[in-house]
Design a protein around this motif. Structure first.
Motif, mmCIF file in Angstrom:
data_model
loop_
_atom_site.group_PDB
_atom_site.id
_atom_site.type_symbol
_atom_site.label_atom_id
_atom_site.label_comp_id
_atom_site.label_asym_id
_atom_site.label_seq_id
_atom_site.Cartn_x
_atom_site.Cartn_y
_atom_site.Cartn_z
ATOM 1 N N ALA A 1 6.951 -6.229 -12.769
ATOM 2 C CA ALA A 1 5.840 -5.276 -12.746
ATOM 3 C C ALA A 1 5.207 -5.109 -11.369
ATOM 4 C CB ALA A 1 4.773 -5.706 -13.742
ATOM 5 N N VAL A 2 5.309 -3.894 -10.829
ATOM 6 C CA VAL A 2 4.517 -3.499 -9.670
ATOM 7 C C VAL A 2 3.321 -2.733 -10.223
ATOM 8 C CG1 VAL A 2 4.422 -2.133 -7.552
ATOM 9 C CG2 VAL A 2 6.501 -3.429 -8.124
ATOM 10 N N THR A 3 2.163 -3.338 -10.128
ATOM 11 C CA THR A 3 0.964 -2.781 -10.746
ATOM 12 C C THR A 3 0.250 -1.843 -9.781
ATOM 13 O OG1 THR A 3 -0.258 -4.747 -10.048
ATOM 14 C CG2 THR A 3 0.639 -4.750 -12.275
ATOM 15 N N PHE A 4 -0.441 -0.859 -10.327
ATOM 16 C CA PHE A 4 -1.191 0.099 -9.511
ATOM 17 C C PHE A 4 -2.305 0.692 -10.350
ATOM 18 C CE2 PHE A 4 1.788 2.633 -11.837
ATOM 19 C CZ PHE A 4 1.245 3.912 -11.955
ATOM 20 N N VAL A 5 -3.297 1.245 -9.685
ATOM 21 C CA VAL A 5 -4.403 1.900 -10.375
ATOM 22 C C VAL A 5 -4.178 3.407 -10.413
ATOM 23 C CG1 VAL A 5 -6.894 2.311 -10.386
ATOM 24 C CG2 VAL A 5 -6.004 0.042 -9.802
ATOM 25 N N ASP A 6 -3.905 4.005 -9.249
ATOM 26 C CA ASP A 6 -3.604 5.431 -9.160
ATOM 27 C C ASP A 6 -2.580 5.654 -8.055
ATOM 28 O OD1 ASP A 6 -5.046 7.169 -11.052
ATOM 29 O OD2 ASP A 6 -6.856 6.287 -10.196
ATOM 30 N N ASN A 7 -1.987 6.872 -8.038
ATOM 31 C CA ASN A 7 -1.104 7.251 -6.946
ATOM 32 C C ASN A 7 -1.202 8.744 -6.688
ATOM 33 O OD1 ASN A 7 0.609 8.660 -8.749
ATOM 34 N ND2 ASN A 7 2.012 6.949 -8.956
ATOM 35 N N HIS A 8 -0.319 9.285 -5.855
ATOM 36 C CA HIS A 8 -0.394 10.688 -5.436
ATOM 37 C C HIS A 8 -0.206 11.652 -6.598
ATOM 38 C CE1 HIS A 8 3.821 9.657 -5.560
ATOM 39 N NE2 HIS A 8 4.185 10.910 -5.421
ATOM 40 N N ASP A 9 0.483 11.243 -7.656
ATOM 41 C CA ASP A 9 0.733 12.130 -8.794
ATOM 42 C C ASP A 9 -0.367 12.108 -9.841
ATOM 43 O OD1 ASP A 9 3.205 13.300 -8.102
ATOM 44 O OD2 ASP A 9 4.291 11.505 -8.728
ATOM 45 N N THR A 10 -1.224 11.084 -9.830
ATOM 46 C CA THR A 10 -2.224 10.944 -10.894
ATOM 47 C C THR A 10 -3.573 11.562 -10.534
ATOM 48 O OG1 THR A 10 -3.087 8.791 -10.147
ATOM 49 C CG2 THR A 10 -1.125 8.773 -11.562
ATOM 50 N N ILE B 1 0.848 -1.187 0.000
ATOM 51 C CA ILE B 1 0.000 0.000 0.000
ATOM 52 C C ILE B 1 0.882 1.236 0.000
ATOM 53 C CG2 ILE B 1 -0.215 0.007 2.537
ATOM 54 C CD1 ILE B 1 -2.997 1.304 2.142
ATOM 55 N N GLN B 2 0.511 2.216 -0.808
ATOM 56 C CA GLN B 2 1.120 3.539 -0.743
ATOM 57 C C GLN B 2 0.360 4.302 0.323
ATOM 58 O OE1 GLN B 2 0.818 5.997 -4.267
ATOM 59 N NE2 GLN B 2 1.633 7.788 -3.209
ATOM 60 N N PHE B 3 0.996 4.557 1.475
ATOM 61 C CA PHE B 3 0.268 5.089 2.624
ATOM 62 C C PHE B 3 0.376 6.617 2.701
ATOM 63 C CE2 PHE B 3 -0.980 5.794 7.022
ATOM 64 C CZ PHE B 3 -2.017 4.893 7.173
ATOM 65 N N PHE B 4 -0.081 7.294 1.677
ATOM 66 C CA PHE B 4 -0.194 8.751 1.695
ATOM 67 C C PHE B 4 -0.818 9.217 0.392
ATOM 68 C CE2 PHE B 4 3.849 7.805 -0.264
ATOM 69 C CZ PHE B 4 4.040 8.764 -1.238
ATOM 70 N N THR B 5 -1.354 10.424 0.420
ATOM 71 C CA THR B 5 -1.739 11.154 -0.779
ATOM 72 C C THR B 5 -0.878 12.414 -0.816
ATOM 73 O OG1 THR B 5 -3.440 12.462 0.335
ATOM 74 C CG2 THR B 5 -4.125 10.330 -0.579
ATOM 75 N N TRP B 6 -0.984 13.191 -1.879
ATOM 76 C CA TRP B 6 -0.141 14.380 -1.997
ATOM 77 C C TRP B 6 -0.397 15.367 -0.855
ATOM 78 C CZ3 TRP B 6 4.236 15.564 -4.044
ATOM 79 C CH2 TRP B 6 4.625 16.912 -4.155
ATOM 80 N N ASP B 7 -1.638 15.601 -0.522
ATOM 81 C CA ASP B 7 -1.975 16.574 0.520
ATOM 82 C C ASP B 7 -2.238 15.922 1.874
ATOM 83 O OD1 ASP B 7 -1.704 18.803 -1.105
ATOM 84 O OD2 ASP B 7 -3.770 18.690 -1.821
ATOM 85 N N ALA B 8 -1.832 14.671 2.036
ATOM 86 C CA ALA B 8 -2.108 13.944 3.275
ATOM 87 C C ALA B 8 -1.548 14.689 4.484
ATOM 88 C CB ALA B 8 -1.502 12.543 3.205
ATOM 89 N N GLU B 9 -2.391 14.824 5.497
ATOM 90 C CA GLU B 9 -1.976 15.447 6.750
ATOM 91 C C GLU B 9 -3.039 15.138 7.798
ATOM 92 O OE1 GLU B 9 0.326 19.523 8.014
ATOM 93 O OE2 GLU B 9 -1.135 19.600 6.397
ATOM 94 N N SER B 10 -2.628 14.554 8.891
ATOM 95 C CA SER B 10 -3.570 14.237 9.957
ATOM 96 C C SER B 10 -3.835 15.478 10.794
ATOM 97 C CB SER B 10 -3.013 13.116 10.836
ATOM 98 O OG SER B 10 -3.881 12.861 11.916
ATOM 99 N N THR B 11 -5.081 15.716 11.140
ATOM 100 C CA THR B 11 -5.435 16.914 11.901
ATOM 101 C C THR B 11 -5.340 16.693 13.410
ATOM 102 O OG1 THR B 11 -7.776 16.256 11.826
ATOM 103 C CG2 THR B 11 -6.985 17.754 10.103
ATOM 104 N N THR B 12 -5.322 15.443 13.843
ATOM 105 C CA THR B 12 -5.343 15.156 15.280
ATOM 106 C C THR B 12 -4.020 14.615 15.806
ATOM 107 O OG1 THR B 12 -6.235 12.938 14.840
ATOM 108 C CG2 THR B 12 -7.818 14.713 15.246
#
Length: 515
Positions: free
Chosen positions: A348-357, A32-43
């Protein structure tokens, strides 16, 4: 004869020997890619959020986690791709902060320990192409080049460039290398005239752009920030020391290599090999980001790296993107064509989407929600490639979350863990409906999968159109009943030869498993 065979034999496929999951486990591995581009926890910090989620990730069946770059960024909220100091994991007061965007070093190491306890491996995002956030400027002799053709020189001049990196907060701890113009090939800003461009550093000791990079824009050595010269001995020694150090410090098992089309190929290959040797870890994991949807551009890179790294299957992702753009006009029978997983499945490491897409990002190529689950079914349930799930599709977030997709994605992840084993048999039924069967093994019964891209409006008289494909799940299942898995109301009776009539609604996917 044996010597000749040795000389001309191909290196082993990286996914055949690299560590993908717990030693001794017979379950399917999963990243699992454990983040998005703007990922930030508020708590809490992001590292603490990750630590809290580790038990759930382990239960779902994840065996590896690709974390965002843990290094100090040029700005307090920088994601780490604006790399300032690789040796600072949130330990030193630099660039206006001690912790990184993701949290402190102590929080990172705590999360890594918990992951290890749950038999989940950590993958470090290695940003080796460039640096940003310099501590000072110096005068440089440069030649400006055409941004659209970096081989076309325009004007020789003297500029002031941000190329001094002294790391005043860290000093010489971990590394004594202080960077200056001699360690770089180019930059994009003249401080004296406040002018932006692409400037190649010239003068004594400088060798110009590396020739061992992608040929896009003539020569794609320069990407952003201050471009590192990976031919410099001090640069090489610093990276060769950092690699084993960051693995040992965090307990990580390998790297995601960022932006390799811009980095000297010979250096990157040597980096992976050196770190493997120094870390005494022959199974060290490595996956490279070479961003191109053209399989003919990707394949030479897989050969150049001689089995030392896997690659993200960008061509397959682009197939998914195009399929979602063209709806029922896209021929699903071609969905796996010209992909890395079809040409070199062991790479091949397959993926559907990531932080850049994600929509609005630099490599925007989002797979539409109407085709998202079909795409995930293709990477999670087939027998080739190593899939990576995107945090943004699984966890609530402000950028791209869809609750229905997340619910079905969790079911597909569980189906991968429980059923998706054995050989794969394809049934390319029609342009808008295809299926495949996983035949199972001694411990798993296998599954049947069917998916459609037919739109509801395809037949305005029947919005509940149902596809049907006759598929064989094996004679060992003769007389048994298969049940729909993404819903619980469907049944298929298997005949004496192992055949059954499997269905799904238009524009959807369905997984069938043995009751």
């Amino acid at each position: 004869m044996n010597i000749l065979k040795l000389l001309f034999s191909s290196p082993p496929a990286p996914l055949s020997y690299m560590k993908l999951g717990p030693d001794g486990s017979q379950d399917n591995p999963l990243m699992i890619q454990f983040f998005t581009w703007d990922a930030e926890s508020t708590t809490t910090s992001w590292w603490k959020h990750f630590e809290d989620e580790i038990p759930t990730l382990a239960e779902l069946g994840f065996t590896q986690v690709w974390l965002p770059p843990p290094n100090k960024a040029a700005h307090p909220k920088g994601r780490g791709y604006d790399a300032y100091d690789l040796w600072d994991l949130g330990e030193f007061e630099q660039k206006g902060t001690t912790a990184t965007r993701w949290g402190s070093k102590e929080e990172l190491l705590s999360a890594c320990r918990v992951a290890t306890e749950h038999r989940i491996d950590i993958i470090i995002d290695a940003v080796l192409n460039h640096k940003l956030g310099a501590d000072g400027v110096e005068k440089l002799k440069v030649v400006s080049v055409d941004p659209q053709n970096r081989l076309k020189e325009l004007e020789r001049q003297e500029i002031e460039g941000w190329t001094i990196f002294n790391f005043p907060g860290r000093g010489n701890k971990y590394s004594a290398l202080h960077w200056s113009q001699e360690h770089f090939t180019g930059l994009d800003w003249d401080q004296s005239t406040q002018t932006q461009g692409v400037f190649k550093i010239v003068g004594k000791g400088h060798k110009g752009w590396s020739k061992n990079v992608d040929r896009e824009l003539g020569n794609y050595d320069y990407l952003l920030g201050v471009d590192i010269d990976h031919r410099h001995p001090e640069v090489q020694n610093d990276f060769f020391a950092w690699g084993p150090w960051v693995l040992e410090t965090t307990g990580a098992v390998g790297f995601r290599l960022d932006a390799i089309k811009h980095i000297d190929r010979k250096f990157t290959l040597r980096f992976v090999r050196q770190v493997r040797m120094i870390a005494t870890n022959s199974r060290m994991f490595s996956v490279a980001e070479y961003w191109s949807g053209n399989i003919n551009a990707v394949l030479p890179y897989t050969r150049a790296f001689k089995g030392e790294t896997a690659f993200f299957d960008v061509p397959l992702h682009m197939n998914f993107h195009h399929a979602s753009q063209h709806y029922s006009r896209y021929d699903l029978r071609n969905i796996m064509n010209d992909s890395l997983v079809k040409n070199k499945p062991g790479h091949a490491v397959t993926f559907v989407d990531n932080h850049d897409t994600v929509e609005g990002q630099s490599l925007e190529s989002w797979v539409g929600d109407h085709f998202k689950i079909q795409a995930y079914a293709l990477i999670l349930l087939r027998g080739t490639g190593y899939p990576c799930v995107f945090y943004g599709d699984l966890y609530p977030n402000s950028e791209c979350y869809n609750e229905n997709i997340a619910r079905n994605l969790k079911l597909l992840i569980k189906a991968r863990k429980l059923y998706a084993y054995g050989g794969t048999q394809d049934y390319l039924s029609s342009k808008n409906c295809i299926g495949f069967v996983r035949l199972g093994d001694s411990r798993h019964s296998g599954c049947a999968v069917i998916l459609s891209n037919r739109e509801d409006s395809f037949d305005t008289s029947n919005s509940d159109f149902v596809h049907s494909i006759r598929m064989n799940v094996g004679r060992s299942h003769a007389g048994s009943t298969f049940q729909s898995y993404l819903t619980t109301d469907g049944r298929v009776e298997i005949d004496a030869e192992g055949w059954g009539e499997f269905t799904c609604f238009a524009g959807s996917a369905q997984v069938w498993v043995k009751l």
